[in-house]
Structures are given as structure tokens and as C-alpha cells.
Scaffold this active site. Sequence first.
Site, PDB file in Angstrom:
ATOM      1  N   ALA A 102      11.898   1.883  84.614  1.00 22.16           N
ATOM      2  CA  ALA A 102      12.108   2.390  85.978  1.00 22.16           C
ATOM      3  C   ALA A 102      10.792   2.879  86.583  1.00 22.16           C
ATOM      4  O   ALA A 102      10.484   2.608  87.743  1.00 22.16           O
ATOM      5  CB  ALA A 102      13.133   3.527  85.954  1.00 22.16           C
ATOM      6  N   GLU A 148      -1.707   1.812  68.918  1.00 16.54           N
ATOM      7  CA  GLU A 148      -0.977   2.539  67.871  1.00 16.54           C
ATOM      8  C   GLU A 148       0.450   2.881  68.300  1.00 16.54           C
ATOM      9  O   GLU A 148       1.413   2.658  67.594  1.00 16.54           O
ATOM     10  CB  GLU A 148      -1.712   3.841  67.584  1.00 16.54           C
ATOM     11  CG  GLU A 148      -2.075   4.041  66.138  1.00 16.54           C
ATOM     12  CD  GLU A 148      -2.904   5.295  65.986  1.00 16.54           C
ATOM     13  OE1 GLU A 148      -2.308   6.375  65.983  1.00 16.54           O
ATOM     14  OE2 GLU A 148      -4.140   5.179  65.895  1.00 16.54           O
ATOM     15  N   TYR A 185      11.334   4.157  81.034  1.00 14.48           N
ATOM     16  CA  TYR A 185       9.968   3.621  81.140  1.00 14.48           C
ATOM     17  C   TYR A 185       9.919   2.477  82.165  1.00 14.48           C
ATOM     18  O   TYR A 185       9.057   2.451  83.048  1.00 14.48           O
ATOM     19  CB  TYR A 185       9.532   3.144  79.749  1.00 14.48           C
ATOM     20  CG  TYR A 185       8.252   2.353  79.694  1.00 14.48           C
ATOM     21  CD1 TYR A 185       7.012   2.990  79.714  1.00 14.48           C
ATOM     22  CD2 TYR A 185       8.266   0.957  79.579  1.00 14.48           C
ATOM     23  CE1 TYR A 185       5.830   2.268  79.643  1.00 14.48           C
ATOM     24  CE2 TYR A 185       7.091   0.227  79.500  1.00 14.48           C
ATOM     25  CZ  TYR A 185       5.874   0.883  79.532  1.00 14.48           C
ATOM     26  OH  TYR A 185       4.708   0.152  79.460  1.00 14.48           O
ATOM     27  N   MET A 187      -0.765  15.172  83.028  1.00  9.17           N
ATOM     28  CA  MET A 187      -0.399  14.545  84.295  1.00  9.17           C
ATOM     29  C   MET A 187       1.031  14.896  84.719  1.00  9.17           C
ATOM     30  O   MET A 187       1.516  14.393  85.725  1.00  9.17           O
ATOM     31  CB  MET A 187      -0.554  13.024  84.189  1.00  9.17           C
ATOM     32  CG  MET A 187      -1.987  12.585  84.100  1.00  9.17           C
ATOM     33  SD  MET A 187      -2.851  12.827  85.666  1.00  9.17           S
ATOM     34  CE  MET A 187      -4.515  12.357  85.190  1.00  9.17           C
TER      35      MET A 187
END
Length: 356
Positions: free
Chosen positions: A243, A279, A241, A93
Site C-alpha cells: 500500500a 540482509e 508495505y 523518519m
Amino acid sequence: MGRLQKILIPFLGLVLAFWFYSARDTFKPEMLRGKRVIVTGASTGIGEQMAYHLARMGSHILVTARTEARLQNVVRRCLELGAASARFVSGTMEDTAFAQHVVREAQTSLALWPPVILLQCHSPGFHQPSAGDPAALATAAMGHGSEMLQPSSMWSAPSPSPAHRQLRGGLDMLILNHVGASYFGFFDGDVEHVRKLLEINFLSYVAMTTSALPMLKESEGSIVVVSSMAGKVGFPFTVPYSATKFALDGFFSSLRQEFTIQSINVSITLCILGFIDTERAVRAAAEVLQERPAPRDECALEILKGAALRRRELYYRYSSTRLPLLLRDCAAELLDYLVRSRYRLPAAPGAPRPPH
Ligand code: NAP
């Protein structure tokens, strides 16, 4: 009228309204039967669990992530659990073109009929076996970007009824869940990392939504955006993260407003999650967070329920997300303090980057 009655009557009215609203909105697994759903980030964690729940409910599922071998296993398991169909597309992505490509796959192939269309090949040069060659089909069904249908429907090709003949590829639900790897520690000033994470965690969500919108308008479908408490309130040690998650709220909450103004009947469910026992999250944070993670399969089911009921926001678990957020407007500093107090501070700043 006494003062008590003045208070009691509106209060009872509110209770009745709440009861009516809740009773009307009861989730039933049939709501997702036969629905055409894309789940991103479905090779592991919450996305994988959502794929399994959807399979049990009989949905058509398209899963995506980078790791092909894991996606193959997820697809196989989905078919065992009863998915109407299951297939995968692998890729990253980081590349907006790939995000758009995944949506095009849904356009051309989700819920195609009849089931004799066993497999669609998407890699250049990939050989598509003939429908009369079971061995070749079985082998090829494991290949890149392949579609796998239920074994029971694999070798039979009943004549499609007129209703079935009208079925085409399309999309009822787009679940945006993938997340790029980041580090756990003080912000290190790496602007390129922030840019890359924005591409994976935010821009690809925008690109997929934009590409999927015509199909979702047609089906009056749903967009599900998996976010975090870190996208509603400042969190230390996960600055890049957080943000990206705040950006999701800004984009999708504004888009929801525009949908309402334009009478576009596509729901947007923003999911605010606390600490979940995947995990990756446990590896990165279990040592430093002073709370027990919630189970990922339950979390996945709650997301799907919220999406099927077209909720605007979904909080899981409610006690560790919605309730603290009530403090945001009236006692922001207290909320900041509560967030910081979740961490065992001496261990956190020096913690290494998570390995993936
Ligand atoms: P996870 O187990 O790490 O799964 C992440 C998924 O994203 C994997 O399928 C991964 O597969 C895929 N992915 C990673 N990088 C990618 C890329 N560049 N391109 C395409 N796919 C990529 O994560 P999770 O814990 O289940 O989290 C799922 C969602 O819940 C995320 O949006 C996360 O922010 C949110 N959330 C989780 C927690 C928690 O405590 N777990 C808390 C709050 C919010 P590949 O590596 O195969 O690509």
C-alpha cells in the site's frame, strides 16, 4: 508502394529513433562528480551501496538512517572510496520534523567551502573543536551529526578561488530509499501498523520532497524514489508495505505531471525493484520466494544511472519487473497468477514477522 515497404519504413524509423535516443543517453560516472546528494536508509542494504558508488564518483554525500554506529562506518568508507565529502544525520523518519531537518542540513552544509570547515555539530550541547586541534577534531568527527572530509583535505585550508567562494550548501539529488519494518504474512487487520508504515515509507518521502524542492529547482536536480514491484501490482503477504509503495507511485507520478505543466526542471525517477539480496529481504523472503535475489551493489548502480540520465522509471532487474508488468493491462489475472506462483505457499502464511 508495396505493403512490405509500408511496414518496413516506419519500423526502420522507430529503430533509428530508439538508437539515437539510447546513444544520446549514455551514463558516465563524471555526471555525478561533485554533486550534492542525500541518500536515506543508507546504513545498510541498497542505500549503503548507493553511498559507496557515489563516493567512488566523487559526490558530496549526506546519509541518514536511525543507527548511528552503522552510519559512522558508511561515512568512513565513503571517504576512503573518494567522496568529495561525507556526513550523516541519524534519526527516525517516523517523525516528519526529522525528515525536514535532514533537508535543512543539506541546505546549510553540503559542499561548503573551504574544506577547513571540517565539521558541523548538530546535537544540542555538542562541543565544536577549533580547527587547530587535530586530536579533538578527529574524535569529534565521529560524533552525532558530524561531517567528515577527506583526510587529504583535513588539515589544509587553501584560499578559496572566487568560483569556490560562491559555492553554498544545496542539493542536486534527493534519493528516497528508507523503508520501515513490516511483517510477512496475511494482513492481520492492524490499522495502526498501516498508519505507521505510511508515515515512514510515504509521508516522510513527501515531507522531504516538499522541503527540498526549492533547492532542487535551483539546481535543476533530481528526485529518486525507490519503490518495488509490490508498488505496481498486488502482492500477497506484504499488504501494508505494498500500500505504501502504491502511494508513492500515485504521488510522484502526479507530481511529475505538474512539474511538466509548470516547466519545473526537476526529474523524478521511480525505481521498480524485484527481489534484491539485502540482509532484510533475504531474511524475510528467501525461504518462501522461488527466485534468486539480484545483487544489491549492481542494483544500486543501476538506480544511480537511471537517476543521472533523468529516466522517469527504472526497472531492475528488467526481466523480473518490466517484462511481467507488460501483462498488467492485457492479462491481469495471468499476472496475478504469476506473482502467486513465485511463492512456496505452505510456508508463507505462517512465517513470523521479520526481526527488525
Ligand atoms: P534495508 O536493508 O532494510 O535498509 C533499510 C534502510 O532504512 C536502513 O538503512 C534502515 O536503517 C532505514 N530505516 C528503517 N526504518 C527507518 C526509520 N524508521 N527511519 C529512518 N530510517 C529507517 O532495505 P533494502 O532492502 O536495502 O531496501 C531499500 C529500498 O529498496 C526500500 O525502499 C525497499 O522497499 C526497496 N526494495 C527492496 C527490495 C529488496 O528485495 N531488498 C525489493 C524491492 C524494493 P536503520 O535501521 O538504521 O534506521
